[in-house]
Design a protein around this motif. Structure first.
Motif, PDB file in Angstrom:
ATOM      1  N   ALA A 142       0.857  -1.190   0.000  1.00  0.00           N
ATOM      2  CA  ALA A 142       0.000   0.000   0.000  1.00  0.00           C
ATOM      3  C   ALA A 142       0.889   1.235   0.000  1.00  0.00           C
ATOM      4  N   LEU A 143       0.532   2.209  -0.822  1.00  0.00           N
ATOM      5  CA  LEU A 143       1.231   3.491  -0.798  1.00  0.00           C
ATOM      6  C   LEU A 143       0.482   4.419   0.142  1.00  0.00           C
ATOM      7  N   ARG A 144       1.207   4.986   1.093  1.00  0.00           N
ATOM      8  CA  ARG A 144       0.579   5.864   2.084  1.00  0.00           C
ATOM      9  C   ARG A 144       1.359   7.163   2.215  1.00  0.00           C
ATOM     10  N   ILE A 145       0.632   8.207   2.542  1.00  0.00           N
ATOM     11  CA  ILE A 145       1.225   9.531   2.681  1.00  0.00           C
ATOM     12  C   ILE A 145       0.955  10.025   4.093  1.00  0.00           C
ATOM     13  N   GLY A 146       1.998  10.489   4.773  1.00  0.00           N
ATOM     14  CA  GLY A 146       1.801  11.023   6.116  1.00  0.00           C
ATOM     15  C   GLY A 146       3.030  10.834   6.967  1.00  0.00           C
ATOM     16  N   HIS A 147       2.830  10.974   8.293  1.00  0.00           N
ATOM     17  CA  HIS A 147       3.848  10.658   9.287  1.00  0.00           C
ATOM     18  C   HIS A 147       3.439   9.306   9.865  1.00  0.00           C
ATOM     19  N   LEU A 148       4.078   8.243   9.438  1.00  0.00           N
ATOM     20  CA  LEU A 148       3.610   6.911   9.805  1.00  0.00           C
ATOM     21  C   LEU A 148       3.888   6.601  11.270  1.00  0.00           C
ATOM     22  N   ILE A 154       6.083  -3.040   7.528  1.00  0.00           N
ATOM     23  CA  ILE A 154       7.341  -2.450   7.100  1.00  0.00           C
ATOM     24  C   ILE A 154       7.032  -1.271   6.186  1.00  0.00           C
ATOM     25  N   ALA A 155       7.709  -0.143   6.396  1.00  0.00           N
ATOM     26  CA  ALA A 155       7.469   1.047   5.589  1.00  0.00           C
ATOM     27  C   ALA A 155       8.763   1.492   4.926  1.00  0.00           C
ATOM     28  N   LYS A 156       8.763   1.600   3.603  1.00  0.00           N
ATOM     29  CA  LYS A 156       9.904   2.067   2.831  1.00  0.00           C
ATOM     30  C   LYS A 156       9.587   3.468   2.308  1.00  0.00           C
ATOM     31  N   ARG A 157      10.367   4.470   2.718  1.00  0.00           N
ATOM     32  CA  ARG A 157      10.145   5.837   2.258  1.00  0.00           C
ATOM     33  C   ARG A 157      10.513   5.951   0.780  1.00  0.00           C
ATOM     34  N   MET A 266       5.913  15.530   5.001  1.00  0.00           N
ATOM     35  CA  MET A 266       5.509  14.156   5.282  1.00  0.00           C
ATOM     36  C   MET A 266       6.321  13.252   4.348  1.00  0.00           C
ATOM     37  N   GLY A 267       5.858  12.046   4.153  1.00  0.00           N
ATOM     38  CA  GLY A 267       6.551  11.139   3.244  1.00  0.00           C
ATOM     39  C   GLY A 267       5.565  10.283   2.480  1.00  0.00           C
ATOM     40  N   LEU A 268       5.981   9.869   1.281  1.00  0.00           N
ATOM     41  CA  LEU A 268       5.271   8.833   0.542  1.00  0.00           C
ATOM     42  C   LEU A 268       5.964   7.519   0.863  1.00  0.00           C
ATOM     43  N   TYR A 269       5.194   6.566   1.388  1.00  0.00           N
ATOM     44  CA  TYR A 269       5.759   5.298   1.833  1.00  0.00           C
ATOM     45  C   TYR A 269       5.130   4.123   1.094  1.00  0.00           C
ATOM     46  N   ALA A 270       5.954   3.108   0.874  1.00  0.00           N
ATOM     47  CA  ALA A 270       5.454   1.801   0.448  1.00  0.00           C
ATOM     48  C   ALA A 270       5.374   0.935   1.697  1.00  0.00           C
ATOM     49  N   VAL A 271       4.180   0.476   2.017  1.00  0.00           N
ATOM     50  CA  VAL A 271       3.943  -0.280   3.246  1.00  0.00           C
ATOM     51  C   VAL A 271       3.598  -1.720   2.873  1.00  0.00           C
ATOM     52  N   TYR A 272       4.304  -2.661   3.496  1.00  0.00           N
ATOM     53  CA  TYR A 272       4.080  -4.070   3.170  1.00  0.00           C
ATOM     54  C   TYR A 272       4.297  -4.917   4.426  1.00  0.00           C
ATOM     55  N   PRO A 273       3.831  -6.175   4.433  1.00  0.00           N
ATOM     56  CA  PRO A 273       3.780  -6.940   5.675  1.00  0.00           C
ATOM     57  C   PRO A 273       5.119  -7.421   6.222  1.00  0.00           C
ATOM     58  N   LEU A 282       7.300  -8.217  -5.631  1.00  0.00           N
ATOM     59  CA  LEU A 282       7.196  -7.083  -4.721  1.00  0.00           C
ATOM     60  C   LEU A 282       8.543  -6.397  -4.548  1.00  0.00           C
ATOM     61  N   ARG A 283       9.602  -7.169  -4.415  1.00  0.00           N
ATOM     62  CA  ARG A 283      10.931  -6.573  -4.288  1.00  0.00           C
ATOM     63  C   ARG A 283      11.275  -5.766  -5.538  1.00  0.00           C
ATOM     64  N   ALA A 284      10.918  -6.306  -6.691  1.00  0.00           N
ATOM     65  CA  ALA A 284      11.183  -5.597  -7.942  1.00  0.00           C
ATOM     66  C   ALA A 284      10.429  -4.274  -7.990  1.00  0.00           C
ATOM     67  N   PHE A 285       9.165  -4.279  -7.548  1.00  0.00           N
ATOM     68  CA  PHE A 285       8.365  -3.063  -7.583  1.00  0.00           C
ATOM     69  C   PHE A 285       8.906  -2.010  -6.617  1.00  0.00           C
ATOM     70  N   ILE A 286       9.253  -2.420  -5.410  1.00  0.00           N
ATOM     71  CA  ILE A 286       9.756  -1.477  -4.413  1.00  0.00           C
ATOM     72  C   ILE A 286      11.091  -0.878  -4.866  1.00  0.00           C
ATOM     73  N   ASP A 287      11.989  -1.728  -5.385  1.00  0.00           N
ATOM     74  CA  ASP A 287      13.277  -1.224  -5.874  1.00  0.00           C
ATOM     75  C   ASP A 287      13.070  -0.268  -7.047  1.00  0.00           C
ATOM     76  N   PHE A 288      12.150  -0.600  -7.924  1.00  0.00           N
ATOM     77  CA  PHE A 288      11.889   0.227  -9.104  1.00  0.00           C
ATOM     78  C   PHE A 288      11.337   1.588  -8.704  1.00  0.00           C
TER      79      PHE A 288
END
Length: 302
Positions: A142-148, A154-157, A266-273, A282-288
């Motif tokens: 999930a892509l989320r915007i805010g102060h997580l 797990i959240a990747k900025r 704030m930040g745009l984050y990729a959030v995953y389990p 998923l790793r390919a998408f996050i790295d990309f």
């Protein structure tokens, strides 16, 4: 000249003890191999081989260079193998949740470019501004915007998200340009219903929170684009991310106000389990996605 090619030529000569044999191994001419080695010597400023008519031997500097070159080429091979395997293994459908306004403006090109790089990965993109339950609803990310806040996810900025207070020139002509948050008219706040007002140490955020709680006659919406349209029409002022208001700011339809009180980004984050055992897709998408928008992101160029 490509430095990797020069190092490959150098290593081949060092291992074969001959420019001719190195050329045969690399399927290059003897002259080109010699040119590559000479280029590497010129780049490093040292002689790598002692050459005679009968043999080619490494100098002391050449021995040292050989160890470095072998290490570099091994790292390059590891990198190529890693990403080659990732591209080959990345397949299946990727289920993504993303905010509406951000996705409609910026995710289209990213998804198209990602599909070109990973054609065996399908993309199922669902747009919603609500906070989805990634695990319960079966999303890969999930892509989320805010102060997580702290969570088990797990959240990747991915990118910074700047918040700015804006109003139309027509509104400012009629009501004046505020110099302090206390000058803002509460009933004119065009409020995004999912807005978080932290940190409250910021004077602007304190005032806007109070206006959001005592504003029965104002406009509230759960979509930022609707509020931007209202602001452009002179209905009031908005606090929105720059990725939503960059075009109206560029065109002069909106102006930033109270710049001295701008809240921290704030930040745009990729959030995953899970961090471990990520599916290759998923790793390919996050790295990309991690370097796709830039830092600062391109929508901040106004």
């Amino acid at each position: 000249m490509d430095r990797i090619d020069t190092m490959k030529a150098f290593v081949a000569v060092a291992e074969a003890g001959s420019f001719t044999k190195a050329g045969e191994k690399l399927e290059l001419s003897n002259q080109l191999v010699s040119k590559y080695v000479s280029q590497l010597e010129e780049q490093l400023g040292v002689r790598l081989f002692n050459r005679t008519t009968r043999n080619v031997r490494l100098t002391q500097e050449g021995e040292q260079c050989l160890q470095h070159a072998l290490h570099i080429l091994e790292s390059v091979d590891d990198m190529e193998n890693h990403f080659g395997q990732l591209q080959a293994a990345a397949k299946g459908q990727l289920h993504i949740s993303a905010p509406v306004s951000f996705a409609t403006q910026y995710l289209g090109p990213l998804v198209r470019d990602f599909k070109k790089a990973y054609p065996d990965v399908g993309v199922n993109l669902e747009l919603s501004d609500r906070k989805v339950d990634v695990v319960e609803e079966g999303f890969d990310v999930a892509l989320r915007i805010g102060h997580l806040k702290d969570s088990s996810l797990i959240a990747k900025r991915v990118a910074p998200v700047r918040l700015v207070l804006c109003a139309a020139p027509s509104y400012l002509d009629q009501h004046g340009v505020p110099e302090h948050p206390e000058d803002l008219i509460g009933s004119h706040f065009l409020r995004y219903s999912y807005m978080e007002y932290a940190p409250l140490s910021n004077p602007l955020m304190k005032v806007l929170r109070a206006h959001s709680q005592n504003n029965p006659n104002g406009i509230i919406a759960n979509n930022g684009d609707i509020l931007v349209s209202a602001a452009v029409a002179g209905e009031g002022y908005i606090l929105q991310p720059t990725f939503i208001v960059s075009e109206p700011l560029k065109s002069g339809q909106l102006s930033i106000i109270l710049k001295d009180y701008e809240p921290e980004p704030m930040g745009l984050y990729a959030v995953y389990p899970h961090r471990k055992l990520l599916a290759p897709k998923l790793r390919a998408f996050i790295d990309f996605m991690s370097s796709y928008f830039g830092d600062p992101p391109y929508w901040d160029q106004f």
